[in-house]
Design an enzyme around this catalytic site. Sequence first.
Site, PDB file in Angstrom:
ATOM      1  N   GLY A  73     -15.826  -1.331  37.715  1.00 30.91           N
ATOM      2  CA  GLY A  73     -17.120  -1.215  38.399  1.00 30.91           C
ATOM      3  C   GLY A  73     -17.595   0.218  38.627  1.00 30.91           C
ATOM      4  N   THR A 100      -5.394  -0.903  27.167  1.00 32.41           N
ATOM      5  CA  THR A 100      -6.287  -1.349  28.250  1.00 32.41           C
ATOM      6  C   THR A 100      -6.981  -2.673  27.910  1.00 32.41           C
ATOM      7  OG1 THR A 100      -6.730   0.746  29.335  1.00 32.41           O
ATOM      8  CG2 THR A 100      -8.535  -0.824  29.327  1.00 32.41           C
ATOM      9  N   THR A 135     -18.523  -8.481  23.770  1.00 28.18           N
ATOM     10  CA  THR A 135     -19.548  -7.771  22.996  1.00 28.18           C
ATOM     11  C   THR A 135     -19.880  -8.497  21.692  1.00 28.18           C
ATOM     12  OG1 THR A 135     -19.796  -5.789  21.625  1.00 28.18           O
ATOM     13  CG2 THR A 135     -17.570  -6.365  22.213  1.00 28.18           C
ATOM     14  N   ASP A 136     -21.088  -8.252  21.184  1.00 27.05           N
ATOM     15  CA  ASP A 136     -21.478  -8.800  19.878  1.00 27.05           C
ATOM     16  C   ASP A 136     -20.624  -8.224  18.748  1.00 27.05           C
ATOM     17  OD1 ASP A 136     -22.560  -6.202  19.909  1.00 27.05           O
ATOM     18  OD2 ASP A 136     -24.605  -6.825  19.416  1.00 27.05           O
ATOM     19  N   GLU A 137     -19.963  -7.077  19.014  1.00 28.59           N
ATOM     20  CA  GLU A 137     -19.243  -6.391  17.934  1.00 28.59           C
ATOM     21  C   GLU A 137     -18.047  -7.191  17.435  1.00 28.59           C
ATOM     22  OE1 GLU A 137     -18.926  -2.152  18.402  1.00 28.59           O
ATOM     23  OE2 GLU A 137     -20.565  -2.128  19.844  1.00 28.59           O
ATOM     24  N   TYR A 163     -12.127  -0.673  18.330  1.00 22.69           N
ATOM     25  CA  TYR A 163     -12.682  -1.147  19.606  1.00 22.69           C
ATOM     26  C   TYR A 163     -12.978  -2.646  19.531  1.00 22.69           C
ATOM     27  CZ  TYR A 163     -16.486  -2.411  22.808  1.00 22.69           C
ATOM     28  OH  TYR A 163     -17.279  -3.066  23.709  1.00 22.69           O
ATOM     29  N   LYS A 202     -11.392  -5.998  21.570  1.00 23.68           N
ATOM     30  CA  LYS A 202     -12.204  -6.926  22.383  1.00 23.68           C
ATOM     31  C   LYS A 202     -12.039  -8.359  21.850  1.00 23.68           C
ATOM     32  CE  LYS A 202     -14.676  -6.152  25.346  1.00 23.68           C
ATOM     33  NZ  LYS A 202     -14.459  -6.017  26.827  1.00 23.68           N
ATOM     34  N   TYR A 214     -26.010   9.235  12.404  1.00 19.11           N
ATOM     35  CA  TYR A 214     -24.997   8.927  11.390  1.00 19.11           C
ATOM     36  C   TYR A 214     -25.658   8.306  10.144  1.00 19.11           C
ATOM     37  CZ  TYR A 214     -21.667   9.144  15.344  1.00 19.11           C
ATOM     38  OH  TYR A 214     -20.923   9.521  16.438  1.00 19.11           O
ATOM     39  N   ARG A 236     -29.660  -2.226  15.880  1.00 18.42           N
ATOM     40  CA  ARG A 236     -28.992  -2.731  17.076  1.00 18.42           C
ATOM     41  C   ARG A 236     -30.022  -3.514  17.893  1.00 18.42           C
ATOM     42  NH1 ARG A 236     -25.381  -1.424  14.281  1.00 18.42           N
ATOM     43  NH2 ARG A 236     -23.561  -0.134  14.750  1.00 18.42           N
TER      44      ARG A 236
HETATM   45  P1  NAD Z   1     -17.724   2.201  30.412  1.00 15.04           P
HETATM   46  O1  NAD Z   1     -16.857   2.893  29.412  1.00 15.04           O
HETATM   47  O2  NAD Z   1     -18.972   2.847  30.892  1.00 15.04           O
HETATM   48  O3  NAD Z   1     -16.863   1.857  31.728  1.00 15.04           O
HETATM   49  C1  NAD Z   1     -15.565   1.349  31.650  1.00 15.04           C
HETATM   50  C2  NAD Z   1     -14.969   1.383  33.052  1.00 15.04           C
HETATM   51  O4  NAD Z   1     -13.652   0.800  32.978  1.00 15.04           O
HETATM   52  C3  NAD Z   1     -14.786   2.797  33.603  1.00 15.04           C
HETATM   53  O5  NAD Z   1     -15.219   2.867  34.943  1.00 15.04           O
HETATM   54  C4  NAD Z   1     -13.289   3.048  33.501  1.00 15.04           C
HETATM   55  O6  NAD Z   1     -12.786   3.921  34.508  1.00 15.04           O
HETATM   56  C5  NAD Z   1     -12.749   1.633  33.672  1.00 15.04           C
HETATM   57  N1  NAD Z   1     -11.411   1.499  33.061  1.00 15.04           N
HETATM   58  C6  NAD Z   1     -11.042   1.863  31.803  1.00 15.04           C
HETATM   59  N2  NAD Z   1      -9.728   1.626  31.629  1.00 15.04           N
HETATM   60  C7  NAD Z   1      -9.269   1.077  32.782  1.00 15.04           C
HETATM   61  C8  NAD Z   1      -8.007   0.602  33.212  1.00 15.04           C
HETATM   62  N3  NAD Z   1      -6.935   0.653  32.404  1.00 15.04           N
HETATM   63  N4  NAD Z   1      -7.895   0.110  34.465  1.00 15.04           N
HETATM   64  C9  NAD Z   1      -8.963   0.070  35.291  1.00 15.04           C
HETATM   65  N5  NAD Z   1     -10.181   0.521  34.957  1.00 15.04           N
HETATM   66  C10 NAD Z   1     -10.333   1.017  33.703  1.00 15.04           C
HETATM   67  O7  NAD Z   1     -18.024   0.780  29.760  1.00 15.04           O
HETATM   68  P2  NAD Z   1     -19.345  -0.120  29.842  1.00 15.04           P
HETATM   69  O8  NAD Z   1     -20.306   0.341  28.803  1.00 15.04           O
HETATM   70  O9  NAD Z   1     -19.769  -0.226  31.254  1.00 15.04           O
HETATM   71  O10 NAD Z   1     -18.763  -1.521  29.341  1.00 15.04           O
HETATM   72  C11 NAD Z   1     -18.215  -2.437  30.285  1.00 15.04           C
HETATM   73  C12 NAD Z   1     -17.750  -3.690  29.544  1.00 15.04           C
HETATM   74  O11 NAD Z   1     -18.846  -4.288  28.861  1.00 15.04           O
HETATM   75  C13 NAD Z   1     -16.683  -3.416  28.481  1.00 15.04           C
HETATM   76  O12 NAD Z   1     -15.723  -4.449  28.560  1.00 15.04           O
HETATM   77  C14 NAD Z   1     -17.450  -3.468  27.165  1.00 15.04           C
HETATM   78  O13 NAD Z   1     -16.620  -3.915  26.126  1.00 15.04           O
HETATM   79  C15 NAD Z   1     -18.538  -4.489  27.499  1.00 15.04           C
HETATM   80  N6  NAD Z   1     -19.800  -4.330  26.745  1.00 15.04           N
HETATM   81  C16 NAD Z   1     -20.433  -3.110  26.701  1.00 15.04           C
HETATM   82  C17 NAD Z   1     -21.642  -3.004  26.018  1.00 15.04           C
HETATM   83  C18 NAD Z   1     -22.394  -1.684  25.971  1.00 15.04           C
HETATM   84  O14 NAD Z   1     -23.425  -1.594  25.299  1.00 15.04           O
HETATM   85  N7  NAD Z   1     -21.968  -0.638  26.678  1.00 15.04           N
HETATM   86  C19 NAD Z   1     -22.203  -4.116  25.379  1.00 15.04           C
HETATM   87  C20 NAD Z   1     -21.511  -5.349  25.466  1.00 15.04           C
HETATM   88  C21 NAD Z   1     -20.330  -5.443  26.159  1.00 15.04           C
HETATM   89  P1  TYD Z   2     -23.210   3.463  19.961  1.00 10.56           P
HETATM   90  O1  TYD Z   2     -24.155   3.805  21.049  1.00 10.56           O
HETATM   91  O2  TYD Z   2     -21.940   4.239  19.837  1.00 10.56           O
HETATM   92  O3  TYD Z   2     -22.933   1.903  20.079  1.00 10.56           O
HETATM   93  P2  TYD Z   2     -22.216   0.900  19.006  1.00 10.56           P
HETATM   94  O4  TYD Z   2     -21.465   1.670  18.013  1.00 10.56           O
HETATM   95  O5  TYD Z   2     -21.320   0.163  19.943  1.00 10.56           O
HETATM   96  O6  TYD Z   2     -23.324   0.088  18.436  1.00 10.56           O
HETATM   97  O7  TYD Z   2     -23.978   3.609  18.596  1.00 10.56           O
HETATM   98  C1  TYD Z   2     -25.202   2.906  18.365  1.00 10.56           C
HETATM   99  C2  TYD Z   2     -25.641   3.211  16.955  1.00 10.56           C
HETATM  100  O8  TYD Z   2     -25.977   4.600  16.863  1.00 10.56           O
HETATM  101  C3  TYD Z   2     -24.554   2.982  15.921  1.00 10.56           C
HETATM  102  O9  TYD Z   2     -25.179   2.516  14.716  1.00 10.56           O
HETATM  103  C4  TYD Z   2     -23.981   4.362  15.688  1.00 10.56           C
HETATM  104  C5  TYD Z   2     -25.176   5.275  15.882  1.00 10.56           C
HETATM  105  N1  TYD Z   2     -24.892   6.628  16.420  1.00 10.56           N
HETATM  106  C6  TYD Z   2     -25.441   7.752  15.806  1.00 10.56           C
HETATM  107  O10 TYD Z   2     -26.164   7.643  14.789  1.00 10.56           O
HETATM  108  N2  TYD Z   2     -25.188   8.983  16.351  1.00 10.56           N
HETATM  109  C7  TYD Z   2     -24.391   9.145  17.438  1.00 10.56           C
HETATM  110  O11 TYD Z   2     -24.165  10.312  17.875  1.00 10.56           O
HETATM  111  C8  TYD Z   2     -23.849   7.981  18.081  1.00 10.56           C
HETATM  112  C9  TYD Z   2     -22.967   8.107  19.292  1.00 10.56           C
HETATM  113  C10 TYD Z   2     -24.130   6.735  17.536  1.00 10.56           C
END
Ligand code: NAD
Ligand code: TYD
Length: 333
Positions: free
Chosen positions: A8, A96, A121-123, A147, A151, A204, A211
Amino acid sequence: MRLLVTGGAGFIGKNFIRLVHELRPAWRVTNLDALTYAASLCGLPDDSERYRFVRGDIRDPKAAAWAMEEQSAVVHFAAESHVDRSILSSGEFVSTNVLGTQVLLDTARRLGVPTFIQVSTDEVYGSLGVADPPFREDTPLAPRSPYAATKAAADLLVRSYHETHDMDVRITRCSNNYGPYQFPEKLLPLSIVNALHGRRIPIYGDGRQRRDWIHVKDHCRAILTVLENGQPGEVYNIGAEQETENLAAVRAVLRETGASEDLIRFVSDRPGHDRRYAMDASKIRKELDWEPRYRFDEGLAQTVAWYQANESWWRPLLGEDYQAYYQTQYGAR
Ligand code: NAD
Ligand code: TYD
């Protein structure tokens, strides 16, 4: 309701806690977070009867049990979440994302916590071709980055605890989020922060990857809906169905910040780069009556305005560790 939120202090978990505080003021929330590089306590409430912070690692059974005692549900966000870091080194991701999830599942089972929400995640579905239909909940898992593989492994473990131990688990799979408090390593916050201080923006490959961007608040409302109305053992896809090419998204950031397109720099592609993600979110729309509220252009404009107004949040994140990561990630490209 007594809720344990893991992770959180990260981007989505923090937005979720803030939403729960706003919409469900009677709920009590415990936040278990190890405070990795991606975390910050800024924007979270002070400890009170409604909220408590526990610094601890989800891989530590004692910390997990301490935080989970007498909870009615777990919403599990904690993870290593950045694809590029998983390409540099995947050990922490396996540890983790997979082991940590197993520790939480075993603790929840032992303590009899009624509901476990796995935020995924969709990934996990892999990559789509331009003409392919969007991912559905029954699309086979085919992760392509370390990654995404961790997941997917965690999702399968979660499902196995439903089948084997009859636990009420629910899995949400969401597309790419954007919004306030996102660490400036993912594409949109990195582009915003770089545009705001005149640093070049790395794209890239050809930048034509697609996305399905969703505002973090829409994602958090969907998780709340699944927690309150979802069914045990079910998977719910979440997406805003607003596919955008990376280059178009970055150009929108440049327009909003007033920065020049000269900042765009095409760099070598990410290895194994997924070309396209797109979500079919019709199940959660129909069965749980959820729908996204933010259009991408509006949500992005608000997000840029938030980063402009909150430099005191993101500036301190760009210290030595961040610059070392940046150099490793982009220096040789
Ligand atoms: P984030 O990297 O911003 O935050 C992750 C948090 O988890 C951090 O606060 C970190 O300190 C904590 N954490 C990491 N390892 C830990 C451990 N071993 N023990 C306790 N805490 C730990 O990530 P986010 O973008 O907020 O993503 C949150 C979740 O949502 C993830 O599970 C990710 O896979 C999922 N998700 C993210 C996205 C996205 O676009 N960011 C999309 C779909 C799903
Ligand atoms: P990202 O935000 O890392 O999310 P994800 O890989 O989980 O989709 O990247 C989003 C898209 O942007 C992905 O196609 C990779 C691209 N990207 C760049 O082109 N330049 C960058 O510096 C980063 C971080 C991502």
